[in-house]
Design a protein around this motif. Structure first.
Motif, short mmCIF file in Angstrom:
data_model
loop_
_atom_site.label_atom_id
_atom_site.label_comp_id
_atom_site.label_asym_id
_atom_site.label_seq_id
_atom_site.Cartn_x
_atom_site.Cartn_y
_atom_site.Cartn_z
N MET A 99 0.73 -1.13 0.06
CA MET A 99 -0.11 -0.04 -0.05
C MET A 99 0.90 1.06 0.02
O MET A 99 0.47 2.19 -0.77
CB MET A 99 -0.86 0.05 1.31
CG MET A 99 -1.88 -1.05 1.21
SD MET A 99 -3.12 -1.30 0.18
CE MET A 99 -4.09 0.10 0.48
N THR A 100 1.93 1.56 0.84
CA THR A 100 2.81 2.64 0.95
C THR A 100 4.13 2.55 0.29
O THR A 100 4.77 3.45 0.02
CB THR A 100 2.68 2.80 2.46
OG1 THR A 100 3.88 1.84 3.05
CG2 THR A 100 1.55 3.02 3.28
N GLY A 101 4.61 1.22 0.00
CA GLY A 101 5.76 1.20 -0.52
C GLY A 101 6.87 1.24 0.50
O GLY A 101 8.25 1.19 0.08
N ARG A 102 6.64 1.34 1.72
CA ARG A 102 7.74 1.55 2.68
C ARG A 102 8.34 0.15 3.04
O ARG A 102 7.47 -0.90 2.91
CB ARG A 102 6.93 1.98 4.06
CG ARG A 102 6.60 3.49 4.16
CD ARG A 102 5.93 3.99 5.44
NE ARG A 102 5.72 5.61 5.43
CZ ARG A 102 4.84 5.89 6.05
NH1 ARG A 102 4.18 5.05 7.02
NH2 ARG A 102 4.31 7.12 5.84
N LEU A 103 9.35 0.19 3.28
CA LEU A 103 10.39 -1.07 3.73
C LEU A 103 9.80 -1.63 5.03
O LEU A 103 9.62 -0.75 5.97
CB LEU A 103 11.87 -0.81 3.78
CG LEU A 103 12.41 -0.37 2.46
CD1 LEU A 103 13.94 -0.20 2.50
CD2 LEU A 103 12.21 -1.48 1.27
N TYR A 104 10.04 -2.72 5.17
CA TYR A 104 9.62 -3.45 6.56
C TYR A 104 11.11 -3.57 7.38
O TYR A 104 12.17 -3.95 6.63
CB TYR A 104 9.12 -4.86 6.32
CG TYR A 104 7.76 -5.04 5.68
CD1 TYR A 104 6.88 -4.10 5.70
CD2 TYR A 104 7.30 -6.11 5.36
CE1 TYR A 104 5.60 -3.88 5.19
CE2 TYR A 104 5.78 -6.34 4.98
CZ TYR A 104 5.04 -5.17 4.72
OH TYR A 104 3.90 -5.52 4.10
N TYR A 105 11.08 -3.45 8.54
CA TYR A 105 12.23 -3.42 9.26
C TYR A 105 11.90 -4.36 10.51
O TYR A 105 11.05 -4.83 10.99
CB TYR A 105 12.79 -2.17 9.95
CG TYR A 105 13.25 -1.48 8.76
CD1 TYR A 105 14.52 -1.42 8.38
CD2 TYR A 105 12.20 -0.45 8.04
CE1 TYR A 105 14.97 -0.24 7.59
CE2 TYR A 105 12.63 0.45 7.37
CZ TYR A 105 13.86 0.43 6.88
OH TYR A 105 14.42 1.33 5.85
N LYS A 113 18.67 -2.52 14.33
CA LYS A 113 17.56 -2.44 13.18
C LYS A 113 18.11 -2.77 11.86
O LYS A 113 19.10 -2.41 11.21
CB LYS A 113 16.87 -1.06 13.17
CG LYS A 113 15.41 -0.86 12.30
CD LYS A 113 15.03 0.61 12.61
CE LYS A 113 14.21 0.94 11.58
NZ LYS A 113 13.47 2.34 11.94
N ILE A 114 17.29 -3.74 11.13
CA ILE A 114 17.75 -4.31 10.00
C ILE A 114 16.47 -4.40 8.97
O ILE A 114 15.42 -4.71 9.50
CB ILE A 114 18.65 -5.36 9.84
CG1 ILE A 114 19.14 -6.07 8.50
CG2 ILE A 114 17.70 -6.51 10.60
CD1 ILE A 114 19.96 -7.15 8.75
N THR A 115 16.73 -4.15 7.61
CA THR A 115 15.47 -4.44 6.86
C THR A 115 15.14 -5.98 6.89
O THR A 115 15.98 -6.74 7.11
CB THR A 115 15.64 -4.10 5.18
OG1 THR A 115 16.67 -5.08 4.82
CG2 THR A 115 16.15 -2.89 4.93
N SER A 116 13.85 -6.16 7.06
CA SER A 116 13.36 -7.54 7.10
C SER A 116 13.92 -8.38 5.86
O SER A 116 14.17 -9.73 5.97
CB SER A 116 11.85 -7.80 7.25
OG SER A 116 11.21 -7.08 6.04
N GLU A 117 13.94 -7.97 4.56
CA GLU A 117 14.62 -8.51 3.61
C GLU A 117 15.96 -8.94 3.80
O GLU A 117 16.37 -10.24 3.77
CB GLU A 117 14.46 -7.75 2.47
CG GLU A 117 15.20 -8.39 1.11
CD GLU A 117 15.20 -7.60 -0.16
OE1 GLU A 117 15.02 -8.14 -1.18
OE2 GLU A 117 15.27 -6.19 -0.21
#
Length: 135
Positions: A99-105, A113-117
């Motif tokens: 919906m927002t295009g914001r990255l998941y962390y 804190k790290i990106t979930s990817e």
């Protein structure tokens, strides 16, 4: 087991019983070859997320590991036909908000804190290393 899950389980068992009585034994086939490995790997990732005790951040809101795994499971069911590799699974379910295009962390237990990817790709690599040593 809570009442809702108990009710769902009874309903499923009732439907199963009706199928058996009407059509004979129901055979549930295991996915073969690569498809089985894919589903096994994805289940490992979902279980790992759920048990991680990390904080998951979606759209600047914090979520529990259990909530994150449930969210990924729903997205997996939505994108199931597009997921051919574990990397597809990570990309489509755990990278960013549709919906927002914001990255998941992910906020790890040590506070990092790290990106979930990136985090899940590390988990996947460790899983593959474990699997190669088991062969």
């Amino acid at each position: 087991m809570d009442m809702v899950n108990s009710f769902k389980m009874k309903k499923i068992m009732g439907l199963y019983l009706i199928c058996v009585l009407m059509w004979g034994p129901v055979v549930i086939a295991e996915p073969a070859g690569e498809a089985h490995f894919l589903s096994e790997t994805i289940q490992y990732l979902l279980d790992f997320v759920e048990a991680s005790e990390c904080i998951f951040i979606r759209n600047n809101k914090e979520h529990t590991a259990v909530g994150a795994a449930a969210h990924m499971q729903r997205k997996y069911e939505h994108f199931n036909d597009k997921i051919k590799t574990p990397e597809d699974f990570i990309q489509l379910t755990a990278t960013k908000s549709l919906m927002t295009g914001r990255l998941y962390y992910v906020r790890l237990k040590d506070g990092k804190k790290i990106t979930s990817e990136a985090w899940l790709l590390q988990v996947l690599e460790a899983y593959r290393q474990m699997q190669s040593h088991d062969d």
